[in-house]
Design a protein around this motif. Structure first.
Motif, mmCIF file in Angstrom:
data_model
loop_
_atom_site.group_PDB
_atom_site.id
_atom_site.type_symbol
_atom_site.label_atom_id
_atom_site.label_comp_id
_atom_site.label_asym_id
_atom_site.label_seq_id
_atom_site.Cartn_x
_atom_site.Cartn_y
_atom_site.Cartn_z
ATOM 1 N N ASN A 127 0.888 -1.269 0.021
ATOM 2 C CA ASN A 127 0.030 0.218 -0.037
ATOM 3 C C ASN A 127 0.934 1.362 0.024
ATOM 4 O OD1 ASN A 127 0.519 1.262 2.399
ATOM 5 N ND2 ASN A 127 -1.531 0.785 3.283
ATOM 6 N N GLU A 128 0.431 2.346 -0.771
ATOM 7 C CA GLU A 128 1.117 3.505 -0.817
ATOM 8 C C GLU A 128 1.315 4.344 0.382
ATOM 9 O OE1 GLU A 128 1.083 5.990 -4.651
ATOM 10 O OE2 GLU A 128 0.073 7.060 -3.373
ATOM 11 N N HIS A 131 3.198 2.502 3.199
ATOM 12 C CA HIS A 131 4.249 1.633 2.821
ATOM 13 C C HIS A 131 4.383 0.348 3.384
ATOM 14 C CE1 HIS A 131 5.134 6.090 2.680
ATOM 15 N NE2 HIS A 131 5.006 5.767 1.421
ATOM 16 N N THR A 262 -4.241 5.312 -0.209
ATOM 17 C CA THR A 262 -3.711 6.352 -0.772
ATOM 18 C C THR A 262 -3.737 7.636 -0.026
ATOM 19 O OG1 THR A 262 -5.136 6.778 -2.347
ATOM 20 C CG2 THR A 262 -3.444 5.237 -3.129
#
Ligand code: SF4
Length: 651
Positions: A127-128, A131, A262
């Motif tokens: 996942n952005e 992290h 995000t």
């Protein structure tokens, strides 16, 4: 009066008196992961205020779901007594109670004991935002986690709740199975087929039904559009809902937007004030029309008029008005009684509700400090005799102090030297995307009217006026003025402060440096406003990022807009000096110089200096006095309102 909003509705065996829902939201009010007195008092205030349905915050179904320190857990029977007490308290007020069941999957923030958490998801897709690289869930684990939802639901039923809600919204574990960008599995839970992607959720619903029997409500919370670059879009979510409804239909869908995966998607978890009221309603409408299942929508619905419009037009059956009730727990009863002018409307600032959660504090509201503090501040202290109270200063602190003192029965007069009330809140509403901040003034003005405060605007108070008024007590809320620090060359360059810019009093040149000392809403907002107006802007922040002290969704969206407008941000900067066309900065970590050349105007956002000249006068007069807000030390609006409440209750 709001016939659609106040018509009953049935979910499972549960008939609700109206369509107003307090949806699941984090409160930080649990006691070591258990429901205790503070959380019960918090929810009971909303039930007393007329909410039709309360959905409690996320509760973890399985040991692998632990994502923060001290979460609420429903993976053992130890949770039952707390939920039982909560159900008894809520049901006393004819309000329904449903518990959220949660597994974050890869949306892992921390572990319970501070060690590096291991997260699991459908597949090893990072996942952005956090992290996190998750491990793919083995089949045996999937079966165990599915069963843990059913076991948790059985516990909630034993505790007397009316149902459970599976949290499949905002990119959490069930959503990770639904999303083809995250679910790369090739087994029968796999991402290439709709049947595979929906199987995890369908089997959870099946397991809950099997363990709780008919009539126990089962809801499914989903993002109608994850609004992220690799999130599931509206078309994919509609297909998923249709497939789920075909053979394992929930009793309701609770529809929101966004994804925790995000930064851009997470803004929709608690949409800030610039989002239009009810902007998620079309997402709910799509799901409702496609599946025919009862639908709740949530997303900046802060007034009953908006909720009525959504329900009567068929976009949804019920409305989540969660922050609306954090701000005013009585919103339902006020709306039903036709007292819409008395509603304290949420302004979508996010500062004390989700902002407190992110900062690790119990939930509250900048306009309603009693929220989350029901046990400590729920009851105003009584008075032994009516007193004459003089409040000097009509910003948020003074307004709240005056209302709080008058509500207790004192005779209160509020003096404001300006011709308008509101103090710095009037400036905040002039910033881009913060117009609704002015709502705090409207709401406090109504509180003054309801409490019977005499308001005298355009009156500069002096010692003679105080003697003439002969008050028994004074509350000083005289505010602050912009701080102008001394620095070399201050008189050589064109220098103005943020207040002058916002009031339109300053002539600002083409090339601007904004020197932001507090990294709060002022610097980031002034930089955006100037860039919008065509100035070339450099924003030098005495911190690691612009707006670092404001709630992260508000801040992140603001930083995105600064980048789009071409504002150059300079983090870790201290203002050092200036000459006729340059600003001299110093890096705060190594004192190295950074020179901004070709500058026409330096805009100071250097905090404030308390305006406390009255303190000496009042002290000399020997009158009891109390202080509130910026005149003590620079304050946020939240701190000012809380101090105002304390001062109004102290006289
Ligand atoms: Fe609404 Fe702001 Fe209060 Fe949160 S803190 S409930 S967003 S007014």
């Amino acid at each position: 009066r709001f016939p659609a909003l106040f018509s009953p509705i049935t979910i499972g065996n549960l008939t609700l008196r109206n369509r107003i829902v307090s949806t699941g939201h984090e409160t930080h009010l649990s006691e070591h992961g258990k429901i205790g007195d503070a959380l019960i008092a918090y929810h009971e205030a909303r039930a007393k205020g007329g909410a039709g349905l309360i959905v409690t915050e996320v509760a973890l179904v399985h040991p692998s779901a632990v994502f923060v320190a001290d979460p609420i857990r429903v993976d053992t029977d130890e949770c039952i007594p707390g939920y039982t007490r909560l159900a008894e308290a809520i049901h006393r007020h004819d309000t329904g109670l449903i518990a959220q069941l949660f597994h974050p999957g890869r949306e892992m923030l921390a572990s319970e004991d501070g060690t590096a958490p291991v997260s699991y998801s459908a597949s090893a897709v990072p996942n952005e935002r956090f992290h996190v690289m998750p491990r793919p869930m083995p089949l045996e684990m999937i079966a165990e986690v599915i069963a843990s939802y059913g076991d948790a639901a059985r516990r909630m039923q034993a505790a007397g709740l009316d149902g459970v809600e599976i949290v499949g919204s905002h990119g959490y574990l069930p959503a990770q199975f639904l999303n083809p960008h995250v679910n790369k599995r090739e087994d029968h839970y796999g991402g290439s087929s709709l049947a595979g992607r929906t199987r995890f959720i369908r089997e959870i619903i099946e397991d809950i039904r099997r363990k709780t029997g008919p009539g126990f409500a089962v809801g499914l919370r989903l993002s109608g559009d994850e609004m992220s670059h690799d999130g599931a879009g509206q078309a994919a979510m509609l297909d998923a809902c249709e497939r789920i409804a075909a053979d394992n239909a929930p009793d309701y869908f609770s529809v929101v937007a966004g994804s925790s995966a995000t930064l851009a998607g997470s803004v929709h978890i608690a949409p800030p004030m610039y989002q239009e009221a009810g902007y998620t309603a079309p997402l709910g409408q799509g799901i409702r029309e496609r599946t025919g299942i009862t639908t709740i929508v949530t997303g900046r619905i802060n007034q009953p008029q908006e909720a009525e419009k959504i329900i009567s037009s068929g976009q949804a059956d019920m409305c989540g008005m969660t922050r609306a009730m954090i701000c005013d727990p009585l919103i339902a009863s006020k709306a039903e009684a036709g007292r819409t002018d008395d509603i304290r409307a949420c302004i979508g600032c996010n500062q004390a509700c989700i902002g407190h959660f992110h900062a690790g504090y119990p939930i509250s509201c900048i306009q309603n400090p009693v929220s989350g503090r029901e046990l400590r501040l729920g009851e105003a202290p009584g008075i032994s005799g009516k007193r004459r109270v003089m409040v000097i200063g009509g910003g948020p602190a003074g307004m709240k102090a005056a209302a709080a003192a008058a509500e207790r029965g004192h005779a209160v007069t509020l003096f404001e030297r300006d011709t308008q009330l509101g103090g710095q809140a009037r400036l905040a509403q002039l910033l881009p995307h913060r117009a609704e901040f002015g709502g705090i003034i409207t709401n406090l003005t109504r509180e003054l009217e309801l409490a019977g405060v005499e308001v005298r605007k355009g009156v500069a108070v002096d010692a003679d006026l105080i003697r003439e008024q002969a008050p028994d007590a004074i509350i000083l809320a005289t505010g602050a003025t912009p701080r102008w620090p001394d620095f070399e060359g201050r008189d050589d360059l064109h220098v103005v402060d943020a207040w002058q810019v916002l009031r339109g009093e300053a002539k600002v040149g083409k090339s601007v440096v904004v020197a932001d000392w507090r990294a709060d809403w002022i610097g980031i907002g002034v930089a955006e406003r100037l860039a919008q107006n065509g100035h070339s802007v450099r924003l030098a922040v005495n911190g690691y990022m612009p707006g670092q002290t404001i709630q992260m969704y508000v801040r992140d969206a603001g930083i995105g807009r600064l980048h789009s407008l071409g504002v150059e941000t300079l983090p870790y900067m201290r203002l050092f000096g200036a000459d006729e066309d340059s600003v001299y900065l110093q890096h705060i970590m190594n004192d190295e110089p950074v020179i901004c050349e070709g500058v026409d105007t330096l805009v100071l956002c250097q905090g404030h200096t308390p305006e406390n000249a009255f303190e000496g006068i009042v002290r000399d007069l020997g009158i009891e006095f109390h202080l509130a807000g910026d005149c003590i030390a620079p304050r946020t609006a939240e701190e000012a309102v809380l101090e105002g409440l304390h001062a109004g209750r102290a006289v």
